[in-house]
Design a protein around this motif. Structure first.
Motif, PDB file in Angstrom:
ATOM      1  N   LEU A  25     -31.539   2.663 -31.698  1.00 10.53           N
ATOM      2  CA  LEU A  25     -30.782   1.571 -30.899  1.00 10.53           C
ATOM      3  C   LEU A  25     -29.744   1.032 -31.772  1.00 10.53           C
ATOM      4  N   ARG A  28     -26.677   3.580 -31.122  1.00  6.62           N
ATOM      5  CA  ARG A  28     -26.191   3.743 -29.714  1.00  6.62           C
ATOM      6  C   ARG A  28     -25.369   2.458 -29.585  1.00  6.62           C
ATOM      7  N   LEU A  29     -25.718   1.225 -30.002  1.00  8.99           N
ATOM      8  CA  LEU A  29     -25.245   0.005 -29.993  1.00  8.99           C
ATOM      9  C   LEU A  29     -23.802  -0.213 -30.847  1.00  8.99           C
ATOM     10  N   LEU A 214     -33.298  -0.264 -23.825  1.00  6.54           N
ATOM     11  CA  LEU A 214     -32.064  -0.026 -23.565  1.00  6.54           C
ATOM     12  C   LEU A 214     -31.935  -0.726 -22.073  1.00  6.54           C
ATOM     13  N   LEU A 225     -23.484  -2.592 -21.927  1.00  7.12           N
ATOM     14  CA  LEU A 225     -23.429  -1.329 -21.962  1.00  7.12           C
ATOM     15  C   LEU A 225     -22.803  -0.820 -20.735  1.00  7.12           C
TER      16      LEU A 225
END
Length: 225
Positions: A25, A28-29, A214, A225
């Motif tokens: 996480l 990805r963030l 997510l 996102l």
């Protein structure tokens, strides 16, 4: 938010996969990552090296406050100039960490250290009391679990890949013992935080868990996102 910093907490028992999920996480963030378990593992390592008993609360707390620990850009745990990343991932280190984590003075000593990780653009924090104690105002709280048998099997595969001779039944027994200790300690016991997204990963893949979190991120931070 905590000082303007969005926070996701991932709590759960040993072997539930929270470390893997938190790392993915954060990647990805593009957020910072706090592996709180590593802090307790280092305290336990230092205590073992220095022959400090798990009952010596003040000595353990002093170790927690004063340990020369830092994490480099690759996530390695550096104790002074020594890379202890592999050593603190052993089963011995995990059991010792669970014991020192039950000492209230140690938890208090590490509280400010952990909260100091909350900085922009965001933080993903994994542990056993991230959402319940350390970051109670986190926007997203996740409680991740799995059956003791599944967690033992996962750990067994990890250790076998490292060339270690382990027994899955012994691992399951160790996990149950650690669960019992974590759930029944007097300060910050292992519990699902209020309003947490509770996920049982026994029959879920890593990617399925990540996607469910997510989805919650997209609902909470629609512009992210």
């Amino acid at each position: 938010m905590n000082n303007g910093t969005p926070i996701i907490t991932i709590d759960g028992p040993s072997g539930s996969g929270k470390g893997t999920i938190a790392k993915l996480l954060a990647e990805r963030l593009g957020w910072h990552l706090l592996d709180s378990g590593a802090l307790y593992r280092v305290v336990g390592l230092l205590a073992r090296r220095q022959g400090i008993s798990e009952d010596a609360a003040e000595q353990l707390a002093a170790l927690a406050r004063e340990m020369p620990l830092r994490f480099d850009a690759e996530g390695r745990a550096l104790l002074a100039d020594e890379d202890v990343s592999l050593e603190i991932r052993s089963e011995t280190a995990g059991n010792q960490a669970s014991k020192v984590a039950a000492v209230p003075a140690v938890r208090q000593a590490l509280l400010d250290w952990q909260r100091g990780y909350a900085r922009p653009p965001g933080l993903v924090a994994d542990g056993r009391d991230m959402g319940s104690v350390v970051f109670p105002n986190a926007e997203i709280k996740v409680f991740l679990t799995a059956s003791a048998e599944e967690r033992a099997n996962r750990r067994y595969k990890q250790l076998i890949e490292k060339g270690l001779d382990v027994n899955v039944a012994d691992l399951a027994a160790d996990i149950r013992e650690r669960d019992e200790r974590d759930r029944n300690r007097s300060l910050a016991p292992l519990v699902a935080p209020v309003a947490a997204l509770e996920l049982d990963s026994t029959h879920l893949s890593i990617e399925q868990v990540v996607q469910q979190v997510l989805e919650r991120v997209a609902q909470t931070f629609p512009d992210l996102l």
